[in-house]
Design a protein around this motif. Structure first.
Motif, PDB file in Angstrom:
ATOM      1  N   GLY A 132       0.825  -1.209   0.000  1.00 34.12           N
ATOM      2  CA  GLY A 132       0.000   0.000   0.000  1.00 34.12           C
ATOM      3  C   GLY A 132       0.860   1.261   0.000  1.00 34.12           C
ATOM      4  O   GLY A 132       0.590   2.222  -0.718  1.00 34.12           O
ATOM      5  N   LYS A 133       1.928   1.244   0.809  1.00 35.72           N
ATOM      6  CA  LYS A 133       2.834   2.391   0.863  1.00 35.72           C
ATOM      7  C   LYS A 133       3.562   2.568  -0.472  1.00 35.72           C
ATOM      8  O   LYS A 133       3.733   3.692  -0.949  1.00 35.72           O
ATOM      9  CB  LYS A 133       3.857   2.203   1.986  1.00 35.72           C
ATOM     10  N   VAL A 134       3.991   1.457  -1.064  1.00 27.62           N
ATOM     11  CA  VAL A 134       4.700   1.526  -2.350  1.00 27.62           C
ATOM     12  C   VAL A 134       3.765   2.058  -3.433  1.00 27.62           C
ATOM     13  O   VAL A 134       4.174   2.864  -4.271  1.00 27.62           O
ATOM     14  CB  VAL A 134       5.288   0.148  -2.738  1.00 27.62           C
ATOM     15  N   LYS A 135       2.501   1.628  -3.411  1.00 28.71           N
ATOM     16  CA  LYS A 135       1.532   2.126  -4.404  1.00 28.71           C
ATOM     17  C   LYS A 135       1.362   3.636  -4.271  1.00 28.71           C
ATOM     18  O   LYS A 135       1.343   4.359  -5.273  1.00 28.71           O
ATOM     19  CB  LYS A 135       0.177   1.436  -4.228  1.00 28.71           C
ATOM     20  N   ALA A 136       1.233   4.112  -3.035  1.00 28.62           N
ATOM     21  CA  ALA A 136       1.061   5.555  -2.824  1.00 28.62           C
ATOM     22  C   ALA A 136       2.307   6.307  -3.285  1.00 28.62           C
ATOM     23  O   ALA A 136       2.201   7.347  -3.952  1.00 28.62           O
ATOM     24  CB  ALA A 136       0.786   5.838  -1.345  1.00 28.62           C
ATOM     25  N   GLU A 137       3.467   5.785  -2.955  1.00 26.52           N
ATOM     26  CA  GLU A 137       4.716   6.445  -3.362  1.00 26.52           C
ATOM     27  C   GLU A 137       4.891   6.389  -4.874  1.00 26.52           C
ATOM     28  O   GLU A 137       5.355   7.354  -5.490  1.00 26.52           O
ATOM     29  CB  GLU A 137       5.905   5.785  -2.652  1.00 26.52           C
ATOM     30  N   LYS A 155       7.818  -6.273  -8.132  1.00 25.69           N
ATOM     31  CA  LYS A 155       8.500  -7.320  -7.361  1.00 25.69           C
ATOM     32  C   LYS A 155       7.721  -7.631  -6.092  1.00 25.69           C
ATOM     33  O   LYS A 155       7.546  -8.797  -5.720  1.00 25.69           O
ATOM     34  CB  LYS A 155       9.925  -6.895  -7.007  1.00 25.69           C
ATOM     35  N   LEU A 156       7.234  -6.611  -5.416  1.00 23.14           N
ATOM     36  CA  LEU A 156       6.472  -6.816  -4.188  1.00 23.14           C
ATOM     37  C   LEU A 156       5.178  -7.566  -4.469  1.00 23.14           C
ATOM     38  O   LEU A 156       4.805  -8.481  -3.717  1.00 23.14           O
ATOM     39  CB  LEU A 156       6.196  -5.473  -3.514  1.00 23.14           C
ATOM     40  N   VAL A 157       4.505  -7.215  -5.549  1.00 24.27           N
ATOM     41  CA  VAL A 157       3.277  -7.925  -5.929  1.00 24.27           C
ATOM     42  C   VAL A 157       3.587  -9.399  -6.211  1.00 24.27           C
ATOM     43  O   VAL A 157       2.868 -10.297  -5.769  1.00 24.27           O
ATOM     44  CB  VAL A 157       2.610  -7.264  -7.158  1.00 24.27           C
ATOM     45  N   LYS A 158       4.680  -9.651  -6.918  1.00 24.61           N
ATOM     46  CA  LYS A 158       5.082 -11.028  -7.226  1.00 24.61           C
ATOM     47  C   LYS A 158       5.436 -11.786  -5.947  1.00 24.61           C
ATOM     48  O   LYS A 158       5.028 -12.938  -5.765  1.00 24.61           O
ATOM     49  CB  LYS A 158       6.271 -11.029  -8.188  1.00 24.61           C
TER      50      LYS A 158
END
Length: 194
Positions: free
Chosen positions: A42-47, A125-128
């Motif tokens: 969630g944080k990576v998506k926002a960033e 990568k995080l999603v994977k």
């Protein structure tokens, strides 16, 4: 004295670690790790959205500057054709100023684009990783269930062995009870030896 204190500390540490090991439920830990990763996603998506917005802004500014440079070039050419060298010189000076600005805007855009690419890679990568862990989670939970079942079977096996020992001891006592003369002889010899 120091040796005793160190040994006591080691024993307490070992007991505390054993207690924590018992309290740590691997299934719950796997679920917690996944929740942490989902939060990170969630944080990576926002960033990523913020970085992409910055890239878009930099690209728009660069495009506007390029358009202004092209427009100043056209105006200078028209001024020369019209025989207005003074205006042509002003347009070319403005073009030169915009060209300096263009270099800075190009560097900003290149950096923003590079950051956006990195964020996309990190996101993907995080999603994977989350997808892989979700697939492995069921296997981990199944292994833990098998291990718990095996542990219960081992405890039951130990209880059965203890019961077998008790049965043997009971049989010996029963033997002594059925043969009172033998018990008396054994008691007599035990008194003589003791």
């Amino acid at each position: 004295m120091a040796g005793i204190i160190k040994r006591f500390g080691d024993i307490m540490s070992a007991n505390l670690n054993a207690l924590l090991d018992k309290a740590e439920d691997p299934e719950k830990m796997v679920d917690q790790y996944l929740r942490n990763l989902e939060s990170d996603l969630g944080k990576v998506k926002a960033e990523t959205a913020a970085v992409m917005a910055e890239e878009t802004k930099c690209k728009r500014q660069l495009d506007e500057c390029n358009e202004e440079i092209a427009k100043m070039q056209r105006y200078a050419e028209k001024a020369i054709v019209a025989g207005n060298d003074n205006d042509a010189r002003q347009f070319l000076e403005k073009k030169q100023q915009l060209t300096s600005k263009q270099d800075a805007l190009q560097k900003s855009y290149d950096l923003a684009h590079s950051n956006a690419v990195k964020m996309h890679e990190m996101h993907d990568k995080l999603v994977k990783d989350i997808s892989d862990l979700n697939a492995r989670k069921d296997a981990i939970k199944a292994k833990m269930a098998v291990a718990k079942t095996q542990e219960r079977l081992n405890k039951i096996g130990n209880s059965a062995a203890g019961a077998q020992n008790n049965m043997s001891a009971f049989a010996k006592m029963e033997e002594k009870g059925l043969n009172p003369e033998q018990a008396q002889i054994e008691a007599f010899y035990a008194n003589i030896r003791g």
